[in-house]
Write a protein that holds these residues in place. Structure first.
Motif, PDB file in Angstrom:
ATOM      1  N   ARG A   1       2.370   2.141   2.773  1.00  0.00           N
ATOM      2  CA  ARG A   1       2.583   2.394   4.108  1.00  0.00           C
ATOM      3  C   ARG A   1       3.944   1.498   4.556  1.00  0.00           C
ATOM      4  O   ARG A   1       4.444   0.462   3.956  1.00  0.00           O
ATOM      5  CB  ARG A   1       1.604   2.219   4.760  1.00  0.00           C
TER       6      ARG A   1
ATOM      7  N   LYS B   1      -3.029   6.317  10.627  1.00  0.00           N
ATOM      8  CA  LYS B   1      -2.849   4.979   9.619  1.00  0.00           C
ATOM      9  C   LYS B   1      -3.177   3.636  10.215  1.00  0.00           C
ATOM     10  O   LYS B   1      -3.136   2.798   9.228  1.00  0.00           O
ATOM     11  CB  LYS B   1      -1.702   5.019   9.005  1.00  0.00           C
ATOM     12  N   TRP B   2      -3.150   3.327  11.369  1.00  0.00           N
ATOM     13  CA  TRP B   2      -2.809   1.816  11.840  1.00  0.00           C
ATOM     14  C   TRP B   2      -4.144   0.980  11.295  1.00  0.00           C
ATOM     15  O   TRP B   2      -3.768   0.012  10.914  1.00  0.00           O
ATOM     16  CB  TRP B   2      -2.978   2.095  13.282  1.00  0.00           C
TER      17      TRP B   2
ATOM     18  N   GLU C   1      -5.235   0.704   8.520  1.00  0.00           N
ATOM     19  CA  GLU C   1      -4.717   0.259   6.998  1.00  0.00           C
ATOM     20  C   GLU C   1      -3.999  -0.997   7.305  1.00  0.00           C
ATOM     21  O   GLU C   1      -4.002  -1.758   6.279  1.00  0.00           O
ATOM     22  CB  GLU C   1      -4.275   1.257   6.548  1.00  0.00           C
ATOM     23  N   TYR C   2      -3.218  -1.117   8.347  1.00  0.00           N
ATOM     24  CA  TYR C   2      -2.439  -2.240   8.520  1.00  0.00           C
ATOM     25  C   TYR C   2      -3.192  -3.709   8.710  1.00  0.00           C
ATOM     26  O   TYR C   2      -2.485  -4.724   8.279  1.00  0.00           O
ATOM     27  CB  TYR C   2      -1.576  -2.297   9.893  1.00  0.00           C
TER      28      TYR C   2
ATOM     29  N   SER D   1       0.893  -1.194   0.089  1.00  0.00           N
ATOM     30  CA  SER D   1      -0.211  -0.011   0.000  1.00  0.00           C
ATOM     31  C   SER D   1       0.883   1.284  -0.012  1.00  0.00           C
ATOM     32  O   SER D   1       0.290   2.229  -0.162  1.00  0.00           O
ATOM     33  CB  SER D   1      -0.900  -0.038   1.077  1.00  0.00           C
TER      34      SER D   1
ATOM     35  N   ASP E   1      -1.447  10.214  14.411  1.00  0.00           N
ATOM     36  CA  ASP E   1      -1.138   9.099  13.317  1.00  0.00           C
ATOM     37  C   ASP E   1      -2.238   8.022  13.088  1.00  0.00           C
ATOM     38  O   ASP E   1      -2.519   7.154  14.084  1.00  0.00           O
ATOM     39  CB  ASP E   1       0.037   8.249  13.592  1.00  0.00           C
TER      40      ASP E   1
END
Length: 158
Positions: free
Chosen positions: A46, A76-77, A79-80, A44, A74
Motif C-alpha cells: 500500500r 484501505k485505510w 490497513e494503515y 504491505s 477507498d
C-alpha cells in the motif's frame, strides 16, 4: 549566475484538491516540528498519502480524502494502522467530517495550512516495525532529495 532550487515533479495521481490538502498538511506538520514524506510505500504494498515522523520517533499516517466519493470508494485505510502510532484523515474545507471514523484523528486543510480538529488515539508500534519504518523513511527521503538535485540519478525504488 544564480541557480534555481530543484522543484519536485508532479506525479499525476492527485487531484488539485488533494494536492492542496497535502501541501497544507505538510505545512501543518512542519509548524509542529514534524517531517513528512508523501506517497510513501509500505511493506504491505500500500501507499500512504503522508507518512510523518516526529522528534520522538513516533510515526503518523495521514490519509487524504478530497471528496466524499474518494472516502466511500477507498476502504484501505484500516490497513494503515499496522504501520503507524497514529492515524489521521485530512480533508478539505467543507468536507462532511461526520462521515469519517471517530477512531482516527482529523485535520481540515487547504493549500496554506491545516487545523487539527480531532487528535488521533495512539496505538504504539512494535519496536521492530518502528525501526524498519524509520529506516525506510530516511532512505526514501534521502533518495528523493538526491533525485531533485540530479534527475538523471539512478534511484532504487525503496
Amino acid at each position: 549566475m544564480r541557480q534555481s532550487e530543484p522543484q519536485p515533479r508532479p506525479d499525476g495521481r492527485q487531484s488539485p484538491t488533494a494536492l492542496a490538502v497535502q501541501r497544507g498538511v505538510l505545512r501543518h506538520l512542519a509548524a509542529h516540528g514534524v517531517v513528512g514524506v508523501t506517497e510513501f510505500s509500505l511493506a504491505s504494498g500500500r501507499r500512504a498519502d503522508v507518512l510523518a515522523l516526529d522528534g520522538r520517533g513516533e510515526i503518523s499516517i495521514i490519509e487524504i480524502k478530497s471528496s466524499v466519493q474518494d472516502f466511500r470508494t477507498d476502504g484501505k485505510w484500516p490497513e494503515y494502522r499496522a504501520f503507524c502510532d497514529r492515524l489521521l484523515f485530512a480533508v478539505p474545507l467543507g468536507f462532511p467530517v461526520e462521515i469519517l471514523p471517530q477512531e482516527t484523528g482529523l485535520l481540515v486543510a487547504d493549500a496554506f495550512g491545516a487545523e487539527l480538529l480531532r487528535p488521533p488515539p495512539r496505538h504504539a508500534l512494535p519496536a521492530a516495525t518502528r525501526k524498519a519504518l524509520t529506516l525506510r523513511f530516511a532512505r526514501t527521503a534521502a533518495n528523493r532529495l538526491a533525485a531533485l538535485h540530479d534527475p538523471d540519478l539512478l534511484r532504487l525504488d525503496i
